[in-house]
Design a protein around this motif. Sequence first.
Motif, short mmCIF file in Angstrom:
data_model
loop_
_atom_site.label_atom_id
_atom_site.label_comp_id
_atom_site.label_asym_id
_atom_site.label_seq_id
_atom_site.Cartn_x
_atom_site.Cartn_y
_atom_site.Cartn_z
N SER A 49 0.83 -1.21 0.00
CA SER A 49 0.00 0.00 0.00
C SER A 49 0.86 1.25 0.00
CB SER A 49 -0.93 0.00 1.22
OG SER A 49 -1.59 1.24 1.37
N TYR A 50 0.25 2.34 -0.43
CA TYR A 50 0.90 3.65 -0.38
C TYR A 50 1.04 4.15 1.04
CZ TYR A 50 1.78 5.53 -5.04
OH TYR A 50 2.33 5.81 -6.27
N ASP A 51 0.46 3.47 2.04
CA ASP A 51 0.66 3.93 3.42
C ASP A 51 2.02 3.51 3.96
OD1 ASP A 51 -1.50 1.37 4.95
OD2 ASP A 51 0.44 1.22 3.98
N GLY A 52 2.85 2.88 3.12
CA GLY A 52 4.22 2.55 3.51
C GLY A 52 4.38 1.22 4.17
N ARG A 59 6.53 4.66 -0.26
CA ARG A 59 5.28 4.01 -0.60
C ARG A 59 5.55 2.71 -1.34
NH1 ARG A 59 3.30 9.49 -3.31
NH2 ARG A 59 5.33 9.11 -4.22
N LEU A 60 4.91 1.63 -0.91
CA LEU A 60 5.16 0.33 -1.51
C LEU A 60 4.50 0.25 -2.88
CD1 LEU A 60 5.90 -0.28 1.49
CD2 LEU A 60 5.17 -2.61 1.06
N LEU A 61 5.22 -0.37 -3.81
CA LEU A 61 4.75 -0.49 -5.18
C LEU A 61 4.54 -1.93 -5.61
CD1 LEU A 61 7.12 2.15 -6.82
CD2 LEU A 61 4.78 2.49 -6.06
N SER A 62 5.23 -2.88 -4.96
CA SER A 62 5.15 -4.27 -5.40
C SER A 62 5.43 -5.19 -4.23
CB SER A 62 6.16 -4.53 -6.53
OG SER A 62 7.45 -4.13 -6.13
N VAL A 63 4.90 -6.41 -4.33
CA VAL A 63 5.12 -7.41 -3.28
C VAL A 63 5.02 -8.78 -3.92
CG1 VAL A 63 2.67 -7.59 -2.63
CG2 VAL A 63 4.43 -8.06 -0.93
N ALA A 64 5.82 -9.73 -3.42
CA ALA A 64 5.81 -11.10 -3.94
C ALA A 64 6.11 -12.06 -2.80
CB ALA A 64 6.83 -11.27 -5.06
N TRP A 65 5.38 -13.16 -2.76
CA TRP A 65 5.58 -14.18 -1.74
C TRP A 65 6.58 -15.21 -2.26
CZ3 TRP A 65 1.44 -14.07 2.20
CH2 TRP A 65 1.76 -14.80 3.35
N SER A 66 7.56 -15.54 -1.44
CA SER A 66 8.56 -16.52 -1.86
C SER A 66 7.88 -17.85 -2.18
CB SER A 66 9.60 -16.71 -0.76
OG SER A 66 10.43 -17.82 -1.06
N PRO A 67 8.19 -18.47 -3.33
CA PRO A 67 7.59 -19.76 -3.66
C PRO A 67 8.18 -20.91 -2.88
CG PRO A 67 9.12 -19.11 -5.36
CD PRO A 67 9.05 -17.96 -4.40
N LEU A 68 9.22 -20.63 -2.08
CA LEU A 68 9.93 -21.71 -1.39
C LEU A 68 9.78 -21.64 0.13
CD1 LEU A 68 13.14 -21.35 -3.52
CD2 LEU A 68 11.36 -23.05 -3.81
N ASP A 69 9.70 -20.46 0.66
CA ASP A 69 9.68 -20.28 2.11
C ASP A 69 8.35 -19.65 2.53
OD1 ASP A 69 11.94 -18.67 4.51
OD2 ASP A 69 10.15 -19.88 4.77
N PRO A 70 7.52 -20.36 3.28
CA PRO A 70 6.23 -19.78 3.68
C PRO A 70 6.35 -18.54 4.55
CG PRO A 70 6.30 -22.16 4.09
CD PRO A 70 7.70 -21.74 3.77
N ASP A 71 7.53 -18.34 5.15
CA ASP A 71 7.71 -17.22 6.07
C ASP A 71 8.34 -16.00 5.41
OD1 ASP A 71 9.58 -16.56 9.08
OD2 ASP A 71 7.49 -16.15 8.66
N CYS A 72 8.65 -16.09 4.11
CA CYS A 72 9.47 -15.09 3.45
C CYS A 72 8.67 -14.33 2.40
CB CYS A 72 10.69 -15.75 2.81
SG CYS A 72 11.70 -14.61 1.88
N ILE A 73 8.77 -12.99 2.42
CA ILE A 73 8.09 -12.12 1.47
C ILE A 73 9.08 -11.06 0.99
CG2 ILE A 73 6.20 -10.45 1.17
CD1 ILE A 73 4.64 -11.97 3.27
N TYR A 74 8.97 -10.70 -0.28
CA TYR A 74 9.79 -9.63 -0.87
C TYR A 74 8.88 -8.45 -1.22
CZ TYR A 74 13.45 -13.16 -1.43
OH TYR A 74 14.38 -14.13 -1.22
N SER A 75 9.38 -7.23 -0.96
CA SER A 75 8.58 -6.04 -1.26
C SER A 75 9.50 -4.95 -1.80
CB SER A 75 7.86 -5.53 0.00
OG SER A 75 8.78 -5.25 1.03
#
Length: 1494
Positions: free
Chosen positions: A658-661, A683-699
């Motif tokens: 979200s644009y709320d940071g 402000r966040l523009l993109s997000v992706a969930w790791s396909p390998l680690d359920p605990d890991c997210i990239y933003s």
Amino acid sequence: MGQEPRTLPPSPNWYCARCSDAVPGGLFGFAARTSVFLVRVGPGAGASPGTPQFRVVGELVGHTERVSGFTFSHHPGQFNLCATSSDDGTVKVWDVETKTVVTEHALHQHTISALHWSPRVKDLIVSGDEKGVVYCYWLHRNDNQHFFVEPRTIFCLTCSPHHEDLVAIGYKDGIVVIIDLSKKGEVIHRFRGHDDEIHSIAWCPLPGENCLSFNQEENSEPEVPNGKVLEQTPVTKGCYVATGSKDQTIRIWSCSRNRGVMTLKLPFLKRRGGGVDPTVRERLWLTLHWPKDQPTQLISSSFGGELLLWDLTQSWRRRYTLFSASLEGQNHSRIVFNLCPLLTEDDRQLLLSTSMDRDVKCWDLATLDCCWTLPSLGGFAYSLAFSPVDTGCLAIGVGDGMIRVWNTLSIKNNYDVKSFWQGVKSKVTALCWHPTKEGCLAFGTDDGKVGLYDTYSNKPPQISSTYHKKTVYTLAWGPPLPPMSLGGEGDRPSLTLYSCGGEGIVLQHNPWKLSGEALDINKLIRDTNSIKYKLPVHTEISWKADGKIMALGNEDGSIEIFQVPNLKLICTIQQHHKLVNTISWHHEHGSQPELGYLMASGSNNAVIYVHNLKAIIESNSESPVTITEPYRTLSGHTAKITSLAWSPHHDGRLVSASYDGTAQVWDTLREEPLYNFRGHRGRLLSVAWSPLDPDCIYSGADDFCVYKWLTSMQEHSRPPQGKKSIELEKKRLSQPKPKPKKKKKPTLRMPVKQDSGEGQEEESLRESLGPVENGMSDPEAEEDIQEPGSPCTPAAAVSRDPVTCTPVALGFEKLKVTLLKKETPKEKPEALLKKRKARSMLPLSTSLDHRSKEELHQDCLILATAKHSTELNEGMSADLEERFHLGLFTDRPSLYRMMEAEGKSHLENGHPELFHQLMLWKGDLKGVLQFAAERGELTDSLVAMAPVAGYHVWLWAVEAFAKQLCFQDQYVKAASHLLSIHKVYEAVELLKSNHFYREAIAIAKARLRPEDPILKDLYLSWGAVLEKDGHYAVAAKCYLGATSAYDAAKVLAKKGDAASLRTAAELASIMGEDELSASLALRCAQELLLARNWVGAQEALRLHASLKGQRLVFCLLELLSKHLEERQIPESKSSCSSYNTWAMGTEGPFVERVTALWRDTFGLDTPEQCRAASQQLHHIKYPSATSNTPSKQLLLHICHDLTLALLSQQAASWDGAVEALLRAVVRSHDAGNFTIMQEVYATFLPEGCDCLRNKLSDHQTPATAALQSLEAFFLYGRLYELWWSLSGAAPIRTPTVEQSQQVDSTCPEQAEPDAATLPEPGCPVGSTATLTGESQQELSACQQLLSETHASLQDSKRTVAEVQETLAEMIRQHQKSQLCKSTANGPDENDPGLEAERHPCSAQDQNKGGTFKAVTLPELTKRLTEANERIAKFPESIKAWPFPDVLECCLVLLHIGAQCPGYMTQEMQQQAQELLQKYSSSEIYKRHCQSLSR
């Protein structure tokens, strides 16, 4: 795969003499944009074994503009202190351990260009600015002193490591001076030799001049700098200083000899793999490092990013060694800006370098090889995408014109990043991997380009020949659509690429033939669905995983669902009312396949909606359906949603950006926020969930960073609200902002020659040298247009980013001031202007007639000779040509020569109008017009005279004048002139193209036929512009003018308030758009319902006859709310409500009041009318309720079911009445609202269910099973009321199993009930109570709840859910085990971690308290098959309707039996115990059974 957070930081700042530094122990820092990033290097970094020993550990945040200098304190005991300088005019001192500012000063009045912490004085920080002022600041005593050494721009400065008072300063013009601070900044040495900018100064690490031997005669330099011999002081003897300059030389100076002793010319190294553009020579930054204890060696940068190690003992040979000469690809690919040494904790000598290629590299000085590389980003992280084929490859689309592909699975390198820039040339705004083809990556750019990269080759990308007119928003792979799908199986690709651009068009590209024209899918949508009105502007496209359904998000907030192969519109979702930014479909490989029909969407209104489209997709309805109610609503963000991603490891888990940071992880099925990440500063523009680690997210965000973060490490569970939100906004606003445009002296960073040429050089080098430059961008759109006269560097022509701007110079300040004064003379008073004499038309002739008497007499003699001579000799002709002013008295050719000379003088003095008049005097009107048109000097008077030269000349002159007016931005005047020559269409098009729509429409309506299509096009174009700008009412008038009533109503409804919706509904009704009118009227009523405006809601529904059923629902809801308010039920309390007059009466039973009101007010008299109203309401389906469903929404849905029940009663359709009543009861039960459920029974079934049983026929009907369930829920409620009356408590919300386990037949896979929700066995036991006779009868009637059939069915469903959960867990554990085995490099067989992975159920065993035994897959399959077979044997009438949890009822009955011994028959107690023993397979029931047995 490391299980720790990682950071891809912004790129180090360019063109700064010192913006990175390191201290012993392994701490390195570099300036990036407005902050400093800290990197721990060496064993203390805590990196994973086998990976490079470095880690980004923090950030120093505080400056508001670019950081131009960074230096550590190199004194033992204060390695934690560092200093920074910034374009905001401050110098700050930091403590890196606490990451806070210790102190700061703002002494400089101009841009700071150099900074250094003295290596000899612990608290001395020296800084210099672009005006030549040097400030010394003593930290501990908070004192300062300044010196104005030279009126030149300082480029770099370095304090002496041997003497505390010496500072070497390098200037922009190549001068190098050494000053003595103890002598008030006196210059003790001035070195001349360089003829361009000084980029770096390095002192010899050892004092004295014995370490190097130079021939006295070699490289002799003038020994009398500045025309005088400077005094030789003991301090200055024995010091060598090295300087690097843009003039491509390194010079070593001797302080004792006052001259240069060695000059090293940079070699031009031809790279392996081809030639290099010779213009690269002009692009240079020469930085130096003199290794400690190695006075005979010097390290420097070179032209193309190479690092050179010079051997100073071989002066005659100029011998050098190339870093990493044996390994290809380890060097920087572009120029290097900074070099700094670092001594690690294990005593390794390292060198760190920052470069224009956006890499930070670490070199081992022992081997000259590259140890590791830290990549960085030079723009917004617009897009993130994981490859579905090459698992772990993350593609990042960045605003610096490059694509990064990050191999997140790399064991040996945590930052294994590959960059792609060829053919991009713009910000990368969208990415999408091919679902099956390895290495095939589609990208879209800010300038509308779409292309395909093969990430496994070095080939340039394939670029589609069809460009979008605006930014590419989204890319998606999907099945081919007609006409591309009409070819044979081998003639067409299996998947085509779809791109959605900012102009609202979705294009279909053929990946086999990108050179061909891409197809606009709007044509197929129009043809298939017979749409005549304007299609909405598309902003998002998303394909369902099976490729059969496509979702399009639109600018008006609607989402359209299409079905292949011809894009048949099956559904329109009217949920968002603002632009849709992102749509995401749930994956189809979870434990619950039906979740694959979930679609999440986010827009500019900060709310995420999830819709379940299973029923819509499977219904195959002939006409499209409109959905206005979401399946789930996720609220919490405070700004627009930019990206969504479903977790591939969980069911129903979603992450949003979200644009709320912040980024938020949600449990969508429970509508609960789980984790909130707040690490970004933008402000966040993109997000992706790791396909390998359920605990890991990239933003990724607009702070130029990509973060890898773990959900388990987050402190917060929901986005910030209130004060927290304000603090986060302040944090975001600390980012750089574009400077306000100021008119300041246009002093330049580079010399004028380079300033004018470097920009063109940058443009030409874009393709050959790589992506656009680094720097800061506008926070909203990265558009930073260079202001005229603002400071710039060689990069400024390409980058337009303020970060690349380096300190300005003083080179041409005086010249610019002079020019400005010349260009803007002072205005004189108007009275003086009126008295001024008119300018002479023949000023040269006039001036020549005012010469001396002798000259005038000579003119007379020459003129007399010319007039009376029959032939002119050569001398006489020369005299007449020289005295051209005599042409006024001779023949016409002489006169023309005089007029030509006068006209030339007028043009040189800036008076073209006088020249035009002279040409008119000659009679050359056509020539005047042509000359004035070529110079852009046509005037109204000249054009007015044009008809004298002929009709065609006049037409040409008017057209030329119109073009000239357009260049002068006088479009309306230009259109008026075009009208004068009857070019109406051209005038209208001119006004339209320059957004003068009102004037264009006025002309078109006045001069063209009413049916001319251009008029409609004007209305539609103006309406689209007004709609985009938010002027919805005027836009609606435009659409009405274009006879597009549908679009007019849609745009009026865009604002979403009740008044706008009502007006739009009335408008649609007037124009005959009945379906749209009904939809808008219903939305208006729902908005008024939220404000408890019952009168307004009924008035809105009255607009359309098809909403009569909804009027009945709202009437019943109003009466029920009034009834609950009188009963003081919390769900109905409201501060202000506007009730209708009919709601005031309270006499008589509730149902009779409702039916009488319907009859009297709404004219509902006959069964046929009831059936018609019921038919209207049957088309509306609401999702099932949850414990998080808002009370107002729950009451509306319940009243919808109750209205259907009453209508069925009025129509004598008792089967329908029973089913509708049951739905209302089950809805309140699923929401956990016991009070509402009991109120429904008390209001609509005051005498129980016997009256309904009597109405049903004797034989079995489909409603018989529904009636049994209805009676069961009635007894269920009475049972709890009886138990609570004995316990002396009556909760409002049901504390029972139903809150966590719904027994609805549609949800057999729900989880087990939580222990906290079951009755507590120890509370009532041990105390006795008495029951009344009526209570005993009710207790006996509860025998019906002990249905073994339903208990068996519920047990089978629980078994299916448990088996599916176990299977899903086993699959996840197995995948994780296989992944670890495949990625491990020689794993240890004795590793306990691998042993745990070989038993995937062991973790689950521990999680469930050790009671779960490991089972094999065949055993689970057998259990699942047996349970499904048991379920299949049950009659459909049993499975069709929900029933209270039998085991729960058994527990409550046994509790009551324990409290009231003797009132409950032995047979009932025995039956309850038998059911519990037989079907209590779940641990929670077993525990409660054991407690009861005690």
